[in-house]
Write an enzyme that holds these catalytic residues in place. Sequence first.
Site, PDB file in Angstrom:
ATOM      1  N   VAL A 155       1.073  -1.816   6.532  1.00  0.00           N
ATOM      2  CA  VAL A 155      -0.408  -1.862   6.560  1.00  0.00           C
ATOM      3  C   VAL A 155      -1.180  -1.284   5.248  1.00  0.00           C
ATOM      4  CG1 VAL A 155      -0.803   0.046   7.986  1.00  0.00           C
ATOM      5  CG2 VAL A 155      -2.627  -1.703   7.938  1.00  0.00           C
ATOM      6  N   HIS A 156      -2.165  -1.817   4.779  1.00  0.00           N
ATOM      7  CA  HIS A 156      -3.033  -1.038   3.744  1.00  0.00           C
ATOM      8  C   HIS A 156      -4.328  -0.863   4.465  1.00  0.00           C
ATOM      9  CE1 HIS A 156      -4.949  -1.301  -0.627  1.00  0.00           C
ATOM     10  NE2 HIS A 156      -4.766  -0.050   0.118  1.00  0.00           N
ATOM     11  N   ILE A 157      -4.546   0.442   4.595  1.00  0.00           N
ATOM     12  CA  ILE A 157      -5.783   0.837   5.351  1.00  0.00           C
ATOM     13  C   ILE A 157      -6.994   0.858   4.264  1.00  0.00           C
ATOM     14  CG2 ILE A 157      -6.847   2.858   6.395  1.00  0.00           C
ATOM     15  CD1 ILE A 157      -4.918   1.442   8.194  1.00  0.00           C
TER      16      ILE A 157
END
Length: 364
Positions: A155-157
């Site tokens: 994931v890339h927050i």
Amino acid sequence: MKSPRYVSRYLKAAFFVVCTALIPTLTVYASDIVVGSWNIQRLGHGSQKSFPALAAIASKVDLLAVQEVMTEAGITELEHALEKHTGEPWDHLVSHALGANSYKEMYAFLWRESAVEYSDGAVVYLDRENHFVREPFSAKFKSKQDNSELAIGTVHILYGKSIKDRTPEIKALADYWLWMADIYPNTPIVLAGDFNLPQSHAAWNSLKQYAQPLITQGASTLSKTPGKYANLYDNIWVERDTNLPINDAGIIDFPKMIGWDHSKSRKHVSDHAPLYMALGNSRLDNATASISAFTTPAPPSKPQPSTAEKATQEIRGNSNSHIYHRPDCPSYQRVSNKNRVNFSSAQAAEESGYRLAKNCPRPS
């Protein structure tokens, strides 16, 4: 040329849910591979990337989760550069473009075919409550050393304008973690990515009920100051009671590895350093250019309910995943209070549209 793999969000998810019902409940743990995670800043955008440099760095691991992929052509070019650098075949898996507006990114996995094989279960998270701007992407992989497996989500927050913009997605990762536990039963779970928030922040407390970060010291973003790192935004999370045979984990100091200063590295490679996790008998090559930050994960003490208490406990459903758990199911205690729906019986749960978690014991 190998045809690239592209994951359709809904068709792949439905296919996987059907197929997992046919998989035996034998637990195996990935071993003898090095797993990595890397935000390769805007990969596939522009012409400034040095793919030979990227390949020299990425070749240190066997399985790499990649964030901030702008085009599939970028991943394909990196795969070809890896094959040229290592002299052996690599493969990749890429999500579709994700984002709430005109700016979108992809996630990808790259792996060395001699060491790793894609098993199944590639899927973008079905985020029913729209917690994430870029929904996490996950898949299950197999070590060719002994056919052991692990499931890894990436994931890339959202960075946003302040920390306040990042914390809602961080808090939602606890629900995502429990969703992965249901989707990949009897498989070790890993969550890797660019979280834009150090693991010490209080927003992580929900996830810390179930998981722990491997990297707890140092920093992973390249400062503009030569030789300096700024923030520990990237990490690799594993189950608190993980059975993965982790022997080392840390940050790859890639400017030192390739002999570049930070200015050149940021421009032609990335402003983030990759992380690694070495399993079994594997070791990170060129370890002098890595920062080991590993402490052996310690299993938490979990008070177990008595037989009498189990008999009086209700069925617990997760309103986010629409999955229910009996008191004898491994994830019964993991259903968060926020998403918990209690039922008087399994029949009542199923009549409400819930299905039994796949890691629950089946009648013999």
